[in-house]
Design a protein around this motif. Sequence first.
Motif, short mmCIF file in Angstrom:
data_model
loop_
_atom_site.label_atom_id
_atom_site.label_comp_id
_atom_site.label_asym_id
_atom_site.label_seq_id
_atom_site.Cartn_x
_atom_site.Cartn_y
_atom_site.Cartn_z
N HIS A 1 15.38 -71.13 85.61
CA HIS A 1 14.65 -69.87 85.55
C HIS A 1 13.31 -70.04 86.26
N GLY A 2 12.54 -68.96 86.35
CA GLY A 2 11.33 -68.96 87.15
C GLY A 2 10.34 -70.08 86.83
N TYR A 3 10.05 -70.23 85.54
CA TYR A 3 9.05 -71.24 85.16
C TYR A 3 9.54 -72.65 85.52
N TYR B 1 15.20 -65.75 83.03
CA TYR B 1 16.26 -65.25 83.91
C TYR B 1 16.66 -66.35 84.89
N GLU C 1 11.40 -59.31 85.17
CA GLU C 1 11.49 -60.77 85.25
C GLU C 1 10.16 -61.36 85.70
N LEU D 1 7.64 -63.78 83.61
CA LEU D 1 7.24 -65.10 84.12
C LEU D 1 5.71 -65.20 84.19
N GLU E 1 4.35 -65.65 80.83
CA GLU E 1 4.55 -67.02 80.35
C GLU E 1 3.51 -67.97 80.94
N LEU E 2 3.24 -67.80 82.24
CA LEU E 2 2.24 -68.65 82.91
C LEU E 2 0.85 -68.43 82.29
#
Lengths: 105, 182
Positions: A26-28, A70, B23, B27, B30-31
């Motif tokens: 996923h993105g992170y 995702y 999405e 993200l 989250e960052l």
Amino acid sequence: VTTDGIRGSSDRSILVLTSLAGGPKHGYALIKDIEGFAGVTLGPGTLYGSLANLEEAGFIKALPADGRRYPYQITARGLTYLQERLFESARVAKVGLARIAGATR
Amino acid sequence: MSRVVKIALWTYPRRWRDRYGSELGDLTHELIERGEMTPLISAASLVRAGALERVSSSWRHRKVVMLSAATLLIGVAIVLPIAIQHTGQVRTTKTVLPVSVTLEYKCLSPSQSSFPPTYSAQRIRNLRCVRVPEATRYKGYFVDRLASWRILSVTDMNADRARIMLRDVSESQRRWTAELPA
């Protein structure tokens, strides 16, 4: 997005594809992985710009969401493309390094 | 998702935002939560990326339109001359033979006296009506609406049949032999 379009933004796309070649992420996880092996920190906007282009080109595909994450997976086409580009880079690197060695003698 | 991030996402094209907006927002959130970015820096990064995406998407759209137009022009450039040539062919009978033929001819020479004075025949193929204006000119030219034909020879096979060899003198020098029943 065509292959040429991907080439235009190739460095980021190659980093993303290389990361996904190790398995879906996923993105992170992508940001952290790329940071780890390339020393480059992609911003979220930059990362998603690449993901969108790569998905449109059929080089990656989205997997079902895992909560608020995702994941993406590289496709067979993406693997072929990545392999070609890496071979190309390796050839250029080999020639370049040989010439640098010749020039510094 | 913070308000700043939500606002920053509006810089993306709508289709892009519908597909990836949530999405990307999650993200970014989250960052920020992990302390790896501040809301302002992340918003600035999103605005920059969104603007780039908008520009490249508009360029892609323009490229598609230009490619379609170029394809259309090339198609027209290829098809148009062929169509014009084809139209020309219909008028000059380069390839189209007449649909049915009725030849009227009168024989003057003694060897052909067995022919009826007026000779008519229907050809099955693509022949149109043509007429030899005068029997004395059976070796001359005659012209129908489609082409100029020259009678090369008329051979009597019997009282009811004749073989007439014609040649298209207008275009391709094509020969055509007709065996005409009475």
